[in-house]
Design an enzyme around this catalytic site. Structure first.
Site, PDB file in Angstrom:
ATOM      1  N   LYS A 116       0.824  -1.215   0.000  1.00  0.00           N
ATOM      2  CA  LYS A 116       0.000   0.000   0.000  1.00  0.00           C
ATOM      3  C   LYS A 116       0.859   1.267   0.000  1.00  0.00           C
ATOM      4  O   LYS A 116       0.418   2.315  -0.466  1.00  0.00           O
ATOM      5  CB  LYS A 116      -0.978  -0.021   1.167  1.00  0.00           C
ATOM      6  CG  LYS A 116      -2.016  -1.116   0.968  1.00  0.00           C
ATOM      7  CD  LYS A 116      -3.170  -1.039   1.912  1.00  0.00           C
ATOM      8  CE  LYS A 116      -4.250  -2.033   1.527  1.00  0.00           C
ATOM      9  NZ  LYS A 116      -3.831  -3.450   1.662  1.00  0.00           N
TER      10      LYS A 116
HETATM   11  C1  LIG Z   1      -4.444  -4.532   1.066  1.00  0.00           C
HETATM   12  C2  LIG Z   1      -3.667  -5.791   0.949  1.00  0.00           C
HETATM   13  C3  LIG Z   1      -4.032  -6.813   0.027  1.00  0.00           C
HETATM   14  C4  LIG Z   1      -5.258  -6.737  -0.836  1.00  0.00           C
HETATM   15  O1  LIG Z   1      -5.175  -5.759  -1.848  1.00  0.00           O
HETATM   16  P1  LIG Z   1      -6.488  -5.212  -2.554  1.00  0.00           P
HETATM   17  O2  LIG Z   1      -6.035  -4.065  -3.360  1.00  0.00           O
HETATM   18  O3  LIG Z   1      -7.414  -4.798  -1.440  1.00  0.00           O
HETATM   19  O4  LIG Z   1      -7.064  -6.325  -3.377  1.00  0.00           O
HETATM   20  C5  LIG Z   1      -3.215  -7.933  -0.062  1.00  0.00           C
HETATM   21  N1  LIG Z   1      -2.133  -8.070   0.735  1.00  0.00           N
HETATM   22  C6  LIG Z   1      -1.762  -7.124   1.619  1.00  0.00           C
HETATM   23  C7  LIG Z   1      -0.563  -7.353   2.479  1.00  0.00           C
HETATM   24  C8  LIG Z   1      -2.505  -5.942   1.770  1.00  0.00           C
HETATM   25  O5  LIG Z   1      -2.135  -5.017   2.671  1.00  0.00           O
END
Ligand SMILES: *Cc1c(COP(=O)(O)O)cnc(C)c1O
Length: 471
Positions: A116
């Protein structure tokens, strides 16, 4: 480039500019914003991009979607965002080859050790720039059970014109996650620990946002995953992964994506629509299989929070995939009226919708494939990857790798997106491997740092009062 809503019929759209939708959440009709079209990148241009640094590549891609920020300013913003200091390497998203044709793309070397950061770090700089240009301020209100909140705080810390009020359930995050968030001492970052569970935090955010007078007076905003700028920032690493895994533009690759809100893989869909030679977009879920079910059957049935399993890949414990509507809009030929019928009328009255057989068949055209994984699968994949390749992976990446193994095709390189580092989910690593995960040196001992947070009852009025006193 202008942006339209997924719920407005084509003849009623009022397209908006990038900087206007940057600071907003949903479109006024409840839909999500998408560009009026996807700029298509030809092979010759792709070949030119192959040699670019990550920030230069990011500039080339972003500038095709953003025409209301001067090019020099946009270039400076991406150069300031994607640096070795913040992401650890000049490659920013280095590829790690497990075996010929099977790679991990490292997206988790930013400040909070999850992918993120890739988008949120850019969002922080874009927000500061746009708010400065407008002479405005924004109070970001959010709820987190871990990754999103810390990524938002590390992106917004010290930014001019922005305050962050992040709600989390008191005592329910891991010690490491608490230490990451609560050790921030920046005066514009506020951790509010609510006596309750994550859903209570989300309910408070909704209650405050539904008080329109308060929302307007205190300029309440969000940074949730439906923000188009976040999705756009993620498109870049699909190109960067492709260039690292191939030698020429005649090759195709597949991506396996651990998925929850469908934000990450939706960026892959956009990259593919732009002409990146992607064969398959492989969606991986954990035990919360709503999306896997859709790609197998054509029925989308989001679950209530009470029916959402708590798993060892908690960032994918999602009952309703907030970005999914974007893909369905494209799948249905960008018909806002039909999208509105499915996501508003049908979901709200029956709790699910089912594609027609013709619509369902079209999914193959977009390259999607899916699979799921369980706690036992995660343990086995973490163990197998460590034993065979000497590489320690986190639980979410394990979900992606497990499904990737099931769909590998000879001659098509598979890139698994590594979405977090193992240290964030130490308990499961210990369960799988009988040893503690490696920890980046900069994070040694963060649990011992002084913590800054405010505990309060699960009461929207208390949260509003705190915002009034600290905005
Ligand atoms: C947010 C997240 C996901 C999922 O991603 P999306 O964009 O919500 O599909 C997968 N793995 C981790 C570690 C995350 O923080």
């Amino acid at each position: 480039m202008k942006y339209i809503s997924t719920r407005t019929p084509a003849d009623q759209q009022t397209p908006r500019g990038f900087s206007d939708i940057l600071l907003e959440g949903l479109a006024p009709d409840g839909g999500l914003y998408l560009p009026t079209h996807y700029p298509v990148i030809g092979k010759a241009t792709l070949a030119q991009w192959r040699g670019l640094s990550y920030p230069d590549l990011a500039f080339e891609i972003l500038s095709r979607f953003i025409d209301d920020i001067p090019a020099n300013d946009l270039r400076a913003l991406v150069q300031k965002t994607y640096t070795r200091e913040v992401f650890g390497t000049d490659a920013i998203v280095p590829l790690k080859t497990l075996e010929p044709g099977l790679h991990l793309e490292a997206l988790s070397n930013g400040p909070t050790l999850a992918f993120k950061d890739m988008a949120m770090q850019l969002l922080g700089n874009l927000f500061e720039y746009e708010l400065g240009r407008r002479g405005e301020t924004l109070n970001i209100l959010g709820a987190t059970s871990g990754d999103t909140g810390s990524a938002a705080e590390y992106a917004m810390r010290g930014k001019k014109g922005v305050n962050v009020f992040m709600l989390s359930p008191l005592g329910r995050m891991s010690a490491f996650q608490q230490a990451q968030m609560f050790s921030l001492q920046d005066p514009n970052i506020h951790n509010l620990c609510v006596e309750g569970v994550f859903d209570d935090c989300q309910d408070i955010v909704k209650a405050v946002s539904n008080d329109l007078a308060f929302k307007r007076q205190y300029k309440i905003g969000t940074v949730n995953s439906i923000n188009w700028a976040r999705l756009l920032a993620q498109v870049v690493y699909y190109f960067a992964g492709y260039f690292q895994a191939t030698k020429s533009e005649d090759e195709r690759v597949s991506f396996a994506v651990p998925s929850g809100n469908f934000g990450n893989i939706c960026a892959g869909h956009v990259a593919r629509m732009m002409g990146l030679p992607v064969k398959r977009l492989v969606l991986a879920t954990n035990e919360n299989r709503v999306l896997d079910e859709f790609f197998r059957t054509g029925t989308y049935r989001p679950r209530a929070s009470a029916e959402t399993y708590e798993t060892s890949s908690p960032s994918m414990d999602i009952s309703k995939a907030s970005n999914f509507e974007r893909f369905v809009f494209d799948l249905l030929g960008r018909d806002g009226a039909v999208t509105q019928d499915l996501f508003k009328t049908q979901l709200e009255t029956t709790g699910h919708f089912t594609l027609t057989p013709e619509q369902f068949e079209r999914i193959a055209v977009y390259g999607f494939q899916s699979g799921h994984s369980t706690h036992a699968d995660r343990l086995a994949t973490i163990r197998d990857t460590f034993e065979r390749f000497g590489t320690m992976i986190d639980t979410h990446t394990a979900d992606g790798l497990k499904v990737a193994h099931e769909v590998l095709e000879a001659g098509v390189p598979m890139i698994v997106l590594e979405t977090a580092l193992p240290v964030k989910f130490a308990d499961t690593i210990v369960e799988a491997l009988g040893r503690q995960p490696e920890r980046p040196a900069a994070l040694e001992g963060i649990e011992q740092l002084p913590k800054r947070f405010e505990a309060m009852p699960a009461d929207a009025e208390r949260v509003k009062r705190f915002i009034v006193d600290h905005a």
